[in-house]
Design an enzyme around this catalytic site. Structure first.
Site, PDB file in Angstrom:
ATOM      1  N   GLU A  35     -37.110  83.858 -90.700  1.00 30.83           N
ATOM      2  CA  GLU A  35     -36.066  82.895 -91.083  1.00 30.83           C
ATOM      3  C   GLU A  35     -36.674  81.642 -91.694  1.00 30.83           C
ATOM      4  O   GLU A  35     -37.102  80.746 -90.963  1.00 30.83           O
ATOM      5  CB  GLU A  35     -35.212  82.517 -89.869  1.00 30.83           C
ATOM      6  CG  GLU A  35     -34.118  81.505 -90.227  1.00 30.83           C
ATOM      7  CD  GLU A  35     -33.229  81.094 -89.058  1.00 30.83           C
ATOM      8  OE1 GLU A  35     -33.475  81.528 -87.909  1.00 30.83           O
ATOM      9  OE2 GLU A  35     -32.297  80.319 -89.292  1.00 30.83           O
ATOM     10  N   LYS A  50     -33.772  86.396 -92.750  1.00 26.54           N
ATOM     11  CA  LYS A  50     -32.613  85.555 -92.403  1.00 26.54           C
ATOM     12  C   LYS A  50     -32.685  84.270 -93.215  1.00 26.54           C
ATOM     13  O   LYS A  50     -33.367  83.322 -92.830  1.00 26.54           O
ATOM     14  CB  LYS A  50     -32.609  85.255 -90.897  1.00 26.54           C
ATOM     15  CG  LYS A  50     -31.487  84.285 -90.481  1.00 26.54           C
ATOM     16  CD  LYS A  50     -31.244  84.293 -88.992  1.00 26.54           C
ATOM     17  CE  LYS A  50     -30.238  83.238 -88.601  1.00 26.54           C
ATOM     18  NZ  LYS A  50     -29.723  83.391 -87.239  1.00 26.54           N
TER      19      LYS A  50
HETATM   20  P1  13P Z   1     -26.260  78.884 -87.675  1.00 22.62           P
HETATM   21  O1  13P Z   1     -25.483  80.085 -88.155  1.00 22.62           O
HETATM   22  O2  13P Z   1     -25.450  77.973 -86.794  1.00 22.62           O
HETATM   23  O3  13P Z   1     -26.969  78.186 -88.804  1.00 22.62           O
HETATM   24  O4  13P Z   1     -27.375  79.418 -86.703  1.00 22.62           O
HETATM   25  C1  13P Z   1     -28.059  80.549 -87.018  1.00 22.62           C
HETATM   26  C2  13P Z   1     -29.434  80.459 -86.497  1.00 22.62           C
HETATM   27  O5  13P Z   1     -29.836  81.269 -85.706  1.00 22.62           O
HETATM   28  C3  13P Z   1     -30.272  79.384 -86.991  1.00 22.62           C
HETATM   29  O6  13P Z   1     -31.584  79.604 -86.580  1.00 22.62           O
END
Ligand code: 13P
Length: 341
Positions: free
Chosen positions: A179, A221
């Site tokens: 991510e 992600k």
């Molecule tokens: P949000 O969808 O609230 O951005 O959170 C997702 C997430 O896991 C961020 O690390």
């Protein structure tokens, strides 16, 4: 279920399903509970997450996996059943956040570096025993064009850390969600978001190749390509979809089985409408789904407000958002469905 990394990754992005990000750290969940006037204790956090995981139909039909926090993966429901077992009973896969958070990057004011590599091999072995079959590590890239943020160095350092994390996950039999979140908090326009996200994804896949990460057993992600909140401009779902897809087709290898977006501070309906536009734009080389925290949980949190008598209403609110986002993964969502609810 198969233990092969590519089979787990494929199950995480199964058609019509997405990921529930319920991995708020104790600090973040306290902020969320403050908004609804609930004291954050181990029991209140457990009660709230238990009600989500016991939303059986929503979990079975729309949720492929749940990202947990260290406390939650060890917690038991009020009746003594491990929360991990509640999740598994619905067919969803338990996952775990393993980073230790974004800290100020020394020498680069405004940039952060995500920590947590020390001891990670041992922690992953422990989480595997607790039932986790995928993990998440979030790198945070802020944008402030007046301050030269992000620096090239922060992108390098964060993508290197993501690659080392991903390789360690795969060694442990755990699928890494990588991510690299480019924040939408700033005043930048959509094209600046495009450029920064592009620079980040190019470095990320370079680093993952260098670290010998098997892309077939990983999930990306990312943020969508979208203007910063303080820019005052709002892009249409079609523009967001067009730019997001153009960027991914440039930078994300087809060996990656799926892309599961974060919501990043978009409203519930925006996050759904934008995901829908992305999936309505035609066939792509990867599955495109959600891994939402706030955009799945804001509604149930408000409905619950810490009261046992509101559990059914909170579960209905969660089921509704999960259903809407499921339709969006198929490009079949329409705004009229929200009005009817
Ligand atoms: P949000 O969808 O609230 O951005 O959170 C997702 C997430 O896991 C961020 O690390």
């Amino acid at each position: 279920m198969s233990e092969r990394l590519e089979d787990i990754a494929a199950a995480m992005v199964a058609s019509g399903k997405g990921i529930l990000a319920a991995d708020e750290s104790s600090g973040t969940i306290k902020k969320r509970f403050d908004v609804i006037g609930v004291e954050s204790t181990a029991d209140s956090r457990r009660d709230y997450r238990e009600l989500l995981f016991r939303s059986t139909n929503a979990m079975k039909n729309y949720i492929s996996g749940v990202i947990l926090y260290d406390e939650t993966i060890r917690q038991k429901a009020a009746d003594g059943t491990p929360l991990v077992d509640l999740i598994k009973a619905t067919g969803a896969i338990p996952g775990i956040k393993v980073d230790a958070g974004a800290k100020p990057l020394i020498g680069f004011p405004g940039d952060t570096i995500t920590e947590g590599l020390d001891g990670l091999r041992e922690r992953l072995a422990d989480y595997y025993k607790l039932g986790a079959r995928f993990a998440k590590w979030r790198a945070v890239i802020d944008i402030d064009t007046t301050k030269n943020v992000p620096s090239r160095y922060t992108i390098d350092a964060n993508t290197q850390a993501l690659a080392r994390y991903a390789a360690l996950c795969q060694e442990a039999g755990i699928v890494p969600i990588v991510e690299p979140e480019v924040l939408m908090d700033g005043a930048h326009d959509i094209d600046t978001c495009y450029d920064v996200t592009r620079a980040t994804l190019v470095k990320l896949y370079d680093a993952l190749y260098d670290a010998r990460v098997k892309l077939e057993g990983s999930i990306l992600k990312p943020n969508m390509v979208i203007a910063g909140k303080k820019s005052g401009s709002k892009n249409s779902p079609e523009e967001i979809a067009e730019k997001t897809l153009r960027l991914f087709r440039e930078t994300v290898p087809v060996a990656v089985p799926g892309i599961a977006f974060l919501s990043g501070g978009q409203s519930d309906e925006e996050a759904t409408a934008n995901l829908n536009a992305i999936n309505a734009a035609g066939a792509q080389p990867w599955k495109l789904t959600f891994s939402y925290g706030r955009a799945l949980q804001a509604a149930p949190q408000k409905a619950w407000s810490g009261k046992a008598e509101n559990v059914a209403a909170a579960q209905a609110a969660f089921a509704h958002r999960a259903h809407m986002n499921s339709l969006a993964t198929l490009g079949k969502w329409q705004g009229a469905l929200e009005k009817a609810a």
